[in-house]
Scaffold this motif. Sequence first.
Motif, PDB file in Angstrom:
ATOM      1  N   GLU A  39       6.049  24.424 -24.090  1.00 58.82           N
ATOM      2  CA  GLU A  39       6.624  24.098 -23.011  1.00 58.82           C
ATOM      3  C   GLU A  39       7.741  23.099 -23.440  1.00 58.82           C
ATOM      4  OE1 GLU A  39       5.718  24.898 -20.033  1.00 58.82           O
ATOM      5  OE2 GLU A  39       4.057  26.321 -20.498  1.00 58.82           O
ATOM      6  N   VAL A  40       8.918  23.200 -22.558  1.00 59.75           N
ATOM      7  CA  VAL A  40      10.093  22.341 -22.524  1.00 59.75           C
ATOM      8  C   VAL A  40       9.524  20.847 -22.371  1.00 59.75           C
ATOM      9  CG1 VAL A  40      12.255  21.764 -21.928  1.00 59.75           C
ATOM     10  CG2 VAL A  40      11.710  23.989 -22.530  1.00 59.75           C
ATOM     11  N   TYR A  41       9.777  19.983 -23.192  1.00 62.17           N
ATOM     12  CA  TYR A  41       9.631  18.477 -22.801  1.00 62.17           C
ATOM     13  C   TYR A  41      10.986  17.848 -22.470  1.00 62.17           C
ATOM     14  CZ  TYR A  41       8.486  13.840 -23.158  1.00 62.17           C
ATOM     15  OH  TYR A  41       8.187  12.167 -22.973  1.00 62.17           O
ATOM     16  N   ARG A  42      10.933  17.390 -21.115  1.00 61.54           N
ATOM     17  CA  ARG A  42      12.072  16.725 -20.594  1.00 61.54           C
ATOM     18  C   ARG A  42      11.941  15.301 -20.499  1.00 61.54           C
ATOM     19  NH1 ARG A  42      10.807  21.753 -17.975  1.00 61.54           N
ATOM     20  NH2 ARG A  42      12.487  23.326 -17.864  1.00 61.54           N
ATOM     21  N   GLY A  43      10.879  14.946 -20.895  1.00 58.74           N
ATOM     22  CA  GLY A  43      11.008  13.349 -20.705  1.00 58.74           C
ATOM     23  C   GLY A  43      10.593  12.681 -19.380  1.00 58.74           C
ATOM     24  N   THR A  44      10.303  11.493 -19.028  1.00 53.22           N
ATOM     25  CA  THR A  44      10.051  11.157 -17.663  1.00 53.22           C
ATOM     26  C   THR A  44      11.337  11.459 -16.590  1.00 53.22           C
ATOM     27  OG1 THR A  44       9.070   9.070 -18.626  1.00 53.22           O
ATOM     28  CG2 THR A  44       9.557   8.890 -16.494  1.00 53.22           C
ATOM     29  N   THR A  45      12.374  11.178 -17.014  1.00 47.41           N
ATOM     30  CA  THR A  45      13.667  11.402 -16.111  1.00 47.41           C
ATOM     31  C   THR A  45      14.576  12.608 -16.276  1.00 47.41           C
ATOM     32  OG1 THR A  45      15.025   9.923 -17.219  1.00 47.41           O
ATOM     33  CG2 THR A  45      13.721   8.957 -15.481  1.00 47.41           C
ATOM     34  N   GLY A  46      14.179  13.334 -17.407  1.00 49.08           N
ATOM     35  CA  GLY A  46      15.022  14.402 -17.679  1.00 49.08           C
ATOM     36  C   GLY A  46      15.991  14.618 -18.960  1.00 49.08           C
ATOM     37  N   SER A  47      15.916  13.298 -19.572  1.00 46.85           N
ATOM     38  CA  SER A  47      17.020  13.015 -20.440  1.00 46.85           C
ATOM     39  C   SER A  47      16.577  13.231 -22.036  1.00 46.85           C
ATOM     40  CB  SER A  47      17.565  11.555 -20.009  1.00 46.85           C
ATOM     41  OG  SER A  47      16.780  10.717 -20.772  1.00 46.85           O
ATOM     42  N   ALA A  48      15.391  13.597 -21.986  1.00 48.55           N
ATOM     43  CA  ALA A  48      14.635  13.760 -23.302  1.00 48.55           C
ATOM     44  C   ALA A  48      15.792  14.861 -24.250  1.00 48.55           C
ATOM     45  CB  ALA A  48      13.363  14.519 -23.204  1.00 48.55           C
ATOM     46  N   GLY A  49      16.123  14.623 -25.666  1.00 53.45           N
ATOM     47  CA  GLY A  49      16.815  15.615 -26.382  1.00 53.45           C
ATOM     48  C   GLY A  49      18.451  15.259 -26.373  1.00 53.45           C
ATOM     49  N   ASP A  50      18.735  13.998 -25.857  1.00 56.44           N
ATOM     50  CA  ASP A  50      20.147  13.841 -25.736  1.00 56.44           C
ATOM     51  C   ASP A  50      20.339  12.973 -27.126  1.00 56.44           C
ATOM     52  OD1 ASP A  50      22.735  13.576 -24.779  1.00 56.44           O
ATOM     53  OD2 ASP A  50      22.394  11.885 -23.212  1.00 56.44           O
ATOM     54  N   ILE A  51      20.484  14.079 -28.255  1.00 57.65           N
ATOM     55  CA  ILE A  51      20.775  13.386 -29.500  1.00 57.65           C
ATOM     56  C   ILE A  51      22.230  13.046 -30.009  1.00 57.65           C
ATOM     57  CG2 ILE A  51      18.413  14.449 -30.396  1.00 57.65           C
ATOM     58  CD1 ILE A  51      20.197  16.371 -31.942  1.00 57.65           C
ATOM     59  N   GLY A  52      22.952  13.585 -29.114  1.00 60.30           N
ATOM     60  CA  GLY A  52      24.362  13.471 -29.144  1.00 60.30           C
ATOM     61  C   GLY A  52      24.925  11.980 -29.272  1.00 60.30           C
ATOM     62  N   HIS A  53      23.840  11.264 -28.591  1.00 65.17           N
ATOM     63  CA  HIS A  53      24.170   9.785 -28.513  1.00 65.17           C
ATOM     64  C   HIS A  53      23.336   8.926 -29.218  1.00 65.17           C
ATOM     65  CE1 HIS A  53      27.458  10.987 -25.678  1.00 65.17           C
ATOM     66  NE2 HIS A  53      26.609  12.074 -25.259  1.00 65.17           N
ATOM     67  N   ILE A  54      22.845   9.392 -30.146  1.00 63.19           N
ATOM     68  CA  ILE A  54      21.988   8.677 -31.196  1.00 63.19           C
ATOM     69  C   ILE A  54      23.236   8.289 -32.157  1.00 63.19           C
ATOM     70  CG2 ILE A  54      20.439   8.863 -33.187  1.00 63.19           C
ATOM     71  CD1 ILE A  54      18.863  10.584 -31.607  1.00 63.19           C
ATOM     72  N   GLN A  55      23.285   6.928 -32.602  1.00 66.85           N
ATOM     73  CA  GLN A  55      24.324   6.560 -33.409  1.00 66.85           C
ATOM     74  C   GLN A  55      24.007   7.137 -34.759  1.00 66.85           C
ATOM     75  OE1 GLN A  55      24.481   2.152 -35.284  1.00 66.85           O
ATOM     76  NE2 GLN A  55      26.352   2.098 -33.699  1.00 66.85           N
ATOM     77  N   ALA A  56      25.454   7.591 -35.149  1.00 68.43           N
ATOM     78  CA  ALA A  56      25.189   8.205 -36.747  1.00 68.43           C
ATOM     79  C   ALA A  56      26.011   7.320 -37.494  1.00 68.43           C
ATOM     80  CB  ALA A  56      25.767   9.662 -36.608  1.00 68.43           C
ATOM     81  N   VAL A  57      27.025   6.665 -36.901  1.00 66.20           N
ATOM     82  CA  VAL A  57      27.830   5.791 -38.004  1.00 66.20           C
ATOM     83  C   VAL A  57      28.237   4.352 -37.296  1.00 66.20           C
ATOM     84  CG1 VAL A  57      30.160   5.713 -39.144  1.00 66.20           C
ATOM     85  CG2 VAL A  57      29.131   7.949 -38.648  1.00 66.20           C
ATOM     86  N   PRO A  58      27.389   3.577 -37.732  1.00 68.13           N
ATOM     87  CA  PRO A  58      27.355   2.129 -37.433  1.00 68.13           C
ATOM     88  C   PRO A  58      28.839   1.898 -37.215  1.00 68.13           C
ATOM     89  CG  PRO A  58      25.764   2.165 -39.271  1.00 68.13           C
ATOM     90  CD  PRO A  58      26.376   3.604 -39.065  1.00 68.13           C
TER      91      PRO A  58
END
Length: 393
Positions: A222-241
């Motif tokens: 099953e797709v996991y969407r998180g509490t509000t639907g924003s799970a998986g938004d990895i494009g906005h994980i910091q990759a370069v400090p």
Amino acid sequence: MTARPGNAHQARLLTLLRDGGPNSRAQLGDQVDLSRSKLAVEVDRLLETGLVVADGLAASRGGRRSHNIRLNPGLRFLGVDIGATSVDVAVTNAELETLGHINQPMDVREGPVAVFEQVLAMAAKLKASGLAEGFDGAGIGVPGPVRFPEGIPVAPPIMPGWDGFPVREALSQELGCPVMVDNDVNLMAMGEQHAGVARTVADFLCVKIGTGIGCGIVVGGEVYRGTTGSAGDIGHIQAVPDGRPCACGNRGCLEAHFSGAALARDATEAAQQGLSAELASRLETNGGLTAVDVAAAAAAGDATALDLIRDGGNHTGQVIAGLVSFFNPGLVVIGGGVTGLGHTLLAAIRTQVYRQSLPLATGNLPIVLGELGPAAGVIGAARLISDHLFSPA
């Protein structure tokens, strides 16, 4: 379609027929926890709704031959996958076989009204070709965060004008059928799960690298969407400090350093600085560069293009390595428009993940390109609406 299954048993039977095709009562009975008499009652009720129809006699299993049943062949679902720069629209039958598929360029920044005028025109074209008299349901994917229960985009960074737009309600009125809306990468994951490389995997990650970057998370099928639907938004994980500014307002996000848009920007800078004759030639000819140009330059052996792809793959692999250590998936699927960069990108991602994550997590972890390409999103969209309609009302 107005009928819905009356209980969980009927819903299970519909799902089995969708995913496995026509089947006999006896074989269905082998897959559900029902007595023969109870199974007969539930199948007869489904036949009365018109959701399923009789489909001749099954092969003999030693006694009286069982009857085959199948989903109503007249059911039609509309799958719509809206990307940042193009839109795919497809018609499927109830078993999610694609009957017709149209792709057209489109800029999501034109706003929801203009985009949906184009979507409706494409749907009308598919109807006019004789594929459908109408639609029994529609699934819609958009390239941004979605508050799933209401089908409403919420502050999508690359979709100006879409925040709070009632996509589900508006399209339901226009199409005259139920509509479900989700993030596009979740639909890609569902498509690959239904008909692609993830068919046999219950826990996997599906990373879409296009104009932006997102991740579909599938847990226990099953797709996991998180509490509000924003799970998986990895494009906005910091990759370069303290890295580049991102459209979301932060700095150093993965999406700011590697995505279709970031790659086009970096390739243009390299061409203008005289670092790549191949990219400079393409820039002069086309007036602009895209990930497709970078892929072509890399295929021609251009060192700068290859370096851009490897750098982006390294950043992406670093983020995915953290996800793998945390989630321990059975598969990582890489999809989206930037996958035209092919095995140079895949090799860079694999190197980082296998280097940074623990052997227990990576020892039997395939990291592969998706099988379905643009079809994954529309198949996933059809799967989304069928999941809704094949659940008890």
